[in-house]
Scaffold this motif. Structure first.
Motif, PDB file in Angstrom:
ATOM      1  N   LEU A  15       0.827  -1.210   0.000  1.00 53.05           N
ATOM      2  CA  LEU A  15       0.000   0.000   0.000  1.00 53.05           C
ATOM      3  C   LEU A  15       0.861   1.259   0.000  1.00 53.05           C
ATOM      4  CD1 LEU A  15      -2.882  -0.936   2.464  1.00 53.05           C
ATOM      5  CD2 LEU A  15      -3.044  -0.600  -0.010  1.00 53.05           C
ATOM      6  N   GLN A  16       1.955   1.239   0.748  1.00 53.14           N
ATOM      7  CA  GLN A  16       2.854   2.397   0.762  1.00 53.14           C
ATOM      8  C   GLN A  16       3.461   2.620  -0.617  1.00 53.14           C
ATOM      9  OE1 GLN A  16       5.451   1.186   3.963  1.00 53.14           O
ATOM     10  NE2 GLN A  16       4.443   2.552   5.431  1.00 53.14           N
ATOM     11  N   LYS A  17       3.840   1.542  -1.275  1.00 49.70           N
ATOM     12  CA  LYS A  17       4.409   1.652  -2.631  1.00 49.70           C
ATOM     13  C   LYS A  17       3.367   2.207  -3.604  1.00 49.70           C
ATOM     14  CE  LYS A  17       7.260   0.668  -6.082  1.00 49.70           C
ATOM     15  NZ  LYS A  17       7.481   1.848  -6.856  1.00 49.70           N
ATOM     16  N   LEU A  18       2.155   1.685  -3.520  1.00 51.69           N
ATOM     17  CA  LEU A  18       1.077   2.191  -4.383  1.00 51.69           C
ATOM     18  C   LEU A  18       0.811   3.667  -4.107  1.00 51.69           C
ATOM     19  CD1 LEU A  18      -1.454  -0.789  -4.262  1.00 51.69           C
ATOM     20  CD2 LEU A  18      -0.113  -0.035  -6.242  1.00 51.69           C
ATOM     21  N   HIS A  19       0.811   4.053  -2.849  1.00 55.54           N
ATOM     22  CA  HIS A  19       0.586   5.451  -2.494  1.00 55.54           C
ATOM     23  C   HIS A  19       1.697   6.328  -3.050  1.00 55.54           C
ATOM     24  CE1 HIS A  19       0.962   8.999   0.176  1.00 55.54           C
ATOM     25  NE2 HIS A  19      -0.344   9.038  -0.002  1.00 55.54           N
ATOM     26  N   GLN A  20       2.937   5.892  -2.891  1.00 53.17           N
ATOM     27  CA  GLN A  20       4.078   6.656  -3.405  1.00 53.17           C
ATOM     28  C   GLN A  20       3.986   6.803  -4.928  1.00 53.17           C
ATOM     29  OE1 GLN A  20       7.873   4.858  -2.676  1.00 53.17           O
ATOM     30  NE2 GLN A  20       9.006   6.714  -3.177  1.00 53.17           N
ATOM     31  N   ALA A  22       1.261   6.722  -6.701  1.00 49.78           N
ATOM     32  CA  ALA A  22       0.141   7.616  -6.989  1.00 49.78           C
ATOM     33  C   ALA A  22       0.535   9.075  -6.767  1.00 49.78           C
ATOM     34  CB  ALA A  22      -1.063   7.252  -6.126  1.00 49.78           C
ATOM     35  N   VAL A  23       1.281   9.355  -5.719  1.00 46.09           N
ATOM     36  CA  VAL A  23       1.735  10.726  -5.438  1.00 46.09           C
ATOM     37  C   VAL A  23       2.640  11.216  -6.566  1.00 46.09           C
ATOM     38  CG1 VAL A  23       3.195  12.110  -3.900  1.00 46.09           C
ATOM     39  CG2 VAL A  23       1.463  10.588  -2.939  1.00 46.09           C
ATOM     40  N   LEU A  24       3.550  10.364  -7.011  1.00 45.58           N
ATOM     41  CA  LEU A  24       4.438  10.738  -8.119  1.00 45.58           C
ATOM     42  C   LEU A  24       3.649  11.006  -9.393  1.00 45.58           C
ATOM     43  CD1 LEU A  24       7.414   8.253  -7.550  1.00 45.58           C
ATOM     44  CD2 LEU A  24       7.396  10.724  -7.132  1.00 45.58           C
ATOM     45  N   GLU A  25       2.642  10.190  -9.659  1.00 44.76           N
ATOM     46  CA  GLU A  25       1.811  10.375 -10.852  1.00 44.76           C
ATOM     47  C   GLU A  25       1.017  11.680 -10.763  1.00 44.76           C
ATOM     48  OE1 GLU A  25      -0.054   9.335 -14.564  1.00 44.76           O
ATOM     49  OE2 GLU A  25       1.833   8.848 -13.590  1.00 44.76           O
ATOM     50  N   VAL A  26       0.500  11.992  -9.592  1.00 45.35           N
ATOM     51  CA  VAL A  26      -0.241  13.250  -9.391  1.00 45.35           C
ATOM     52  C   VAL A  26       0.683  14.438  -9.633  1.00 45.35           C
ATOM     53  CG1 VAL A  26      -1.349  14.702  -7.643  1.00 45.35           C
ATOM     54  CG2 VAL A  26      -2.020  12.318  -7.876  1.00 45.35           C
ATOM     55  N   ASP A  27       1.900  14.386  -9.106  1.00 44.94           N
ATOM     56  CA  ASP A  27       2.860  15.465  -9.317  1.00 44.94           C
ATOM     57  C   ASP A  27       3.185  15.635 -10.800  1.00 44.94           C
ATOM     58  OD1 ASP A  27       3.005  16.064  -6.628  1.00 44.94           O
ATOM     59  OD2 ASP A  27       4.847  14.911  -6.280  1.00 44.94           O
ATOM     60  N   ARG A  28       3.388  14.509 -11.489  1.00 48.52           N
ATOM     61  CA  ARG A  28       3.683  14.562 -12.912  1.00 48.52           C
ATOM     62  C   ARG A  28       2.523  15.190 -13.679  1.00 48.52           C
ATOM     63  NH1 ARG A  28       2.532  12.287 -17.462  1.00 48.52           N
ATOM     64  NH2 ARG A  28       1.124  10.741 -16.593  1.00 48.52           N
ATOM     65  N   LEU A  29       1.310  14.784 -13.335  1.00 45.14           N
ATOM     66  CA  LEU A  29       0.132  15.314 -14.010  1.00 45.14           C
ATOM     67  C   LEU A  29      -0.071  16.805 -13.716  1.00 45.14           C
ATOM     68  CD1 LEU A  29      -2.323  12.329 -13.537  1.00 45.14           C
ATOM     69  CD2 LEU A  29      -1.255  13.060 -15.678  1.00 45.14           C
ATOM     70  N   LYS A  30       0.247  17.237 -12.498  1.00 43.66           N
ATOM     71  CA  LYS A  30       0.138  18.662 -12.170  1.00 43.66           C
ATOM     72  C   LYS A  30       1.106  19.486 -13.019  1.00 43.66           C
ATOM     73  CE  LYS A  30      -1.538  18.426  -7.408  1.00 43.66           C
ATOM     74  NZ  LYS A  30      -1.221  18.671  -5.987  1.00 43.66           N
ATOM     75  N   LYS A  31       2.335  18.991 -13.143  1.00 47.66           N
ATOM     76  CA  LYS A  31       3.318  19.696 -13.963  1.00 47.66           C
ATOM     77  C   LYS A  31       2.885  19.742 -15.419  1.00 47.66           C
ATOM     78  CE  LYS A  31       7.215  18.665 -10.960  1.00 47.66           C
ATOM     79  NZ  LYS A  31       8.392  17.834 -10.738  1.00 47.66           N
ATOM     80  N   GLU A  32       2.387  18.619 -15.914  1.00 53.12           N
ATOM     81  CA  GLU A  32       1.912  18.573 -17.298  1.00 53.12           C
ATOM     82  C   GLU A  32       0.747  19.539 -17.487  1.00 53.12           C
ATOM     83  OE1 GLU A  32       0.012  15.399 -20.496  1.00 53.12           O
ATOM     84  OE2 GLU A  32       0.881  14.642 -18.648  1.00 53.12           O
ATOM     85  N   ASN A  33      -0.140  19.606 -16.512  1.00 53.29           N
ATOM     86  CA  ASN A  33      -1.277  20.520 -16.577  1.00 53.29           C
ATOM     87  C   ASN A  33      -0.813  21.968 -16.639  1.00 53.29           C
ATOM     88  OD1 ASN A  33      -3.956  21.396 -16.541  1.00 53.29           O
ATOM     89  ND2 ASN A  33      -4.000  21.473 -14.320  1.00 53.29           N
ATOM     90  N   GLU A  34       0.196  22.322 -15.827  1.00 53.28           N
ATOM     91  CA  GLU A  34       0.727  23.688 -15.846  1.00 53.28           C
ATOM     92  C   GLU A  34       1.281  24.032 -17.222  1.00 53.28           C
ATOM     93  OE1 GLU A  34       3.598  24.397 -12.759  1.00 53.28           O
ATOM     94  OE2 GLU A  34       2.255  23.641 -11.201  1.00 53.28           O
ATOM     95  N   VAL A  35       2.026  23.103 -17.806  1.00 51.50           N
ATOM     96  CA  VAL A  35       2.609  23.335 -19.138  1.00 51.50           C
ATOM     97  C   VAL A  35       1.493  23.532 -20.160  1.00 51.50           C
ATOM     98  CG1 VAL A  35       3.922  22.249 -21.005  1.00 51.50           C
ATOM     99  CG2 VAL A  35       4.765  22.121 -18.663  1.00 51.50           C
ATOM    100  N   LEU A  36       0.492  22.685 -20.094  1.00 50.00           N
ATOM    101  CA  LEU A  36      -0.614  22.793 -21.050  1.00 50.00           C
ATOM    102  C   LEU A  36      -1.416  24.079 -20.844  1.00 50.00           C
ATOM    103  CD1 LEU A  36      -1.830  19.081 -21.085  1.00 50.00           C
ATOM    104  CD2 LEU A  36      -0.590  20.285 -22.889  1.00 50.00           C
TER     105      LEU A  36
END
Length: 93
Positions: A15-20, A22-36
């Motif tokens: 669960l900790q690995k899955l959470h980590q 997911a957090v990394l994916e959210v951060d990546r998506l936030k950065k991509e959203n800012e660029v877009l």
């Protein structure tokens, strides 16, 4: 009992690995959203600029047939558009 604790411990690690992940994916998506979002704003600004140029060209072509007068009219319209843009910028402050 010890096996159950081991399974629970392993489950927690998973669960900790899955959470980590997911957090990394959210951060990546936030950065991509800012660029877009920035690209969208740039495209909208370019669109407005092109629309203004097209409008100026359309007005001058329909209003005047002399090339010198066309250039003068384009310059005057561009000057007025810049003044309007400055006024809008001041109002937005």
């Amino acid at each position: 009992m010890e096996q159950q604790l081991e399974k629970i411990h392993l489950g927690i690690k998973n669960l900790q690995k899955l959470h980590q992940d997911a957090v990394l994916e959210v951060d990546r998506l936030k950065k991509e959203n800012e660029v877009l979002q920035k690209r969208l704003i740039e495209c909208e600004e370019k669109s407005v600029s092109v629309s203004k140029q097209h409008l100026v060209a359309k007005i001058t072509e329909s209003a005047v047939e002399n090339e010198v007068e066309k250039k003068q009219m384009k310059l005057k319209i561009n000057e007025l558009v810049r003044e309007v843009d400055k006024c809008i910028a001041l109002l937005n402050q």
